[in-house]
Design an enzyme around this catalytic site. Structure first.
Site, PDB file in Angstrom:
ATOM      1  N   LYS A 202       0.794  -1.233   0.000  1.00 12.62           N
ATOM      2  CA  LYS A 202       0.000   0.000   0.000  1.00 12.62           C
ATOM      3  C   LYS A 202       0.829   1.287   0.000  1.00 12.62           C
ATOM      4  O   LYS A 202       0.377   2.346   0.451  1.00 12.62           O
ATOM      5  CB  LYS A 202      -1.005   0.029   1.175  1.00 12.62           C
ATOM      6  CG  LYS A 202      -1.826  -1.214   1.352  1.00 12.62           C
ATOM      7  CD  LYS A 202      -2.334  -1.818   0.063  1.00 12.62           C
ATOM      8  CE  LYS A 202      -3.424  -1.023  -0.600  1.00 12.62           C
ATOM      9  NZ  LYS A 202      -3.802  -1.701  -1.892  1.00 12.62           N
TER      10      LYS A 202
ATOM     11  N   SER B  77      -4.563   2.783   4.288  1.00 12.58           N
ATOM     12  CA  SER B  77      -4.785   2.137   2.993  1.00 12.58           C
ATOM     13  C   SER B  77      -4.816   0.612   3.155  1.00 12.58           C
ATOM     14  O   SER B  77      -5.665  -0.076   2.565  1.00 12.58           O
ATOM     15  CB  SER B  77      -3.661   2.558   2.034  1.00 12.58           C
ATOM     16  OG  SER B  77      -3.837   1.985   0.781  1.00 12.58           O
TER      17      SER B  77
ATOM     18  N   HIS C 259       6.930  -7.629  -1.976  1.00  9.29           N
ATOM     19  CA  HIS C 259       6.758  -6.969  -0.670  1.00  9.29           C
ATOM     20  C   HIS C 259       7.539  -7.733   0.396  1.00  9.29           C
ATOM     21  O   HIS C 259       7.373  -7.475   1.581  1.00  9.29           O
ATOM     22  CB  HIS C 259       5.290  -7.008  -0.231  1.00  9.29           C
ATOM     23  CG  HIS C 259       4.326  -6.331  -1.143  1.00  9.29           C
ATOM     24  ND1 HIS C 259       4.455  -5.032  -1.558  1.00  9.29           N
ATOM     25  CD2 HIS C 259       3.164  -6.766  -1.694  1.00  9.29           C
ATOM     26  CE1 HIS C 259       3.426  -4.713  -2.336  1.00  9.29           C
ATOM     27  NE2 HIS C 259       2.636  -5.744  -2.443  1.00  9.29           N
TER      28      HIS C 259
END
Ligand code: A3P
Length: 296
Positions: free
Chosen positions: A59, A141, A111
């Site tokens: 995010k 988010s 990630h």
């Protein structure tokens, strides 16, 4: 960096009802589809020098940077980028992926925490673009993403979610560790550390920096097309990037391109939460010198 990911998998409960969507691998929470076997295999995955890696905590503006890099690679031909679903143009190595038929330069998204990425990255030194966003907006988010991601546990309570964010108990692990690590690597020649807030403030400047870092030229007069194509409104209505074609994400409820602003955190953090967060940030990031804009 650890060279071997141990295959120890511990299921932990995120909430009272029990969480069957995530598990802990080597102390880092991962979605179930990120298996211990996959992370083990990833340790052997060969990186090549001309790979381009976009790395982020979830995010932080990953998709935005992916689309910029993709369009730059196509010589700013936005029509070409519109033809194929973004996840087909990129290898998302956090889940099992295919390498056949992928042309060079390969575009890689991850990630994963620094210990879990292929160790080969250290030797081969591919171009790594790390996108970092102020953690308050990132947390908000991510909270909404948990409401739409079918592969993620749902949090009814923002407070509970924020506690897990601060404790590093969400998928892909500890935001503070990840972002301070890549900040510490920012002076490596093959690393570009980009802040989401700078993309919001002056996208053309960031795009030019990314192009020059990658050694790719922006054809004369083509920059405005890229900027328009990568604007929030344009990306929000582009089905090739807005996750509406992703079966794991329910974008009917909340669009993937949700607000795209700096400062939305003020609508969710109480004053007490914000102050407590600032204290945690000061403690965990002490000495790093990493600072963010929390409003523009
Ligand atoms: P919000 O939920 O705050 O709106 P990621 O791609 O890493 O999952 O990040 C998603 C976040 O980046 C979302 O934040 C999304 O709206 C924002 N984003 C995506 N494209 C953007 C753009 N073109 N301009 C600004 N923000 C964008």
């Amino acid at each position: 960096m650890r060279s071997v990911v141990k295959a120890s998998v511990t299921k932990m409960s995120l909430d009272a009802e029990g969480d069957t969507k995530t598990h802990m691998i080597d102390g880092v929470r991962q979605p179930i589809a990120t298996t211990a076997k996959h992370l083990q295999d990833l340790q052997m995955f060969e990186i090549v020098e001309d790979d381009v890696v976009v790395m982020t905590s979830p995010k932080s503006g990953t998709t935005w940077m992916q689309e910029i890099v993709s369009v730059l690679m196509y010589g700013c031909d936005v029509e070409k980028a519109k033809q194929e679903y973004i996840e087909k143009r990129w290898m998302f190595i956090d889940f099992p992926f295919q390498t056949e038929g992928v042309s060079s330069p390969r575009l890689i998204k991850t990630h994963l925490n620094p210990q879990a990425i292929p160790p080969h990255i250290k030797e081969k030194k591919p171009k790594i673009i790390f996108v970092s966003r102020n953690p308050k907006d990132t947390a908000v988010s991510f909270f909404f993403f948990h409401k739409t991601g079918k592969h993620l546990p749902t949090y009814e309570s923002w407070t509970e979610f924020l506690n897990d964010f601060c404790a590093g108990n969400l998928i892909r692990g500890d935001w503070f560790a990840m972002n301070s690590y890549w900040w510490s690597q920012r002076n490596d020649k093959n690393v570009l550390f980009v802040k989401y807030e700078d993309m919001k403030r002056n996208l053309s400047e960031v795009v030019e920096k990314v192009a020059s870092f990658l050694g790719w030229t922006i054809p004369d007069g083509k920059l405005p097309e890229l900027l328009q194509h990568c604007s929030f409104e344009s990306m929000r209505s582009n089905n090739k990037v807005n996750s509406s074609e992703d079966p794991l994400i329910d974008t009917d409820k909340i669009p993937f391109m949700r607000k795209g602003t700096v400062g939305d955190w003020k609508n969710f953090f109480t004053v007490a939460q914000s102050e407590a967060f600032d204290q945690i940030y000061r403690e965990k990031m002490a000495g790093t010198g990493l600072e963010y804009d929390y409003e523009l």
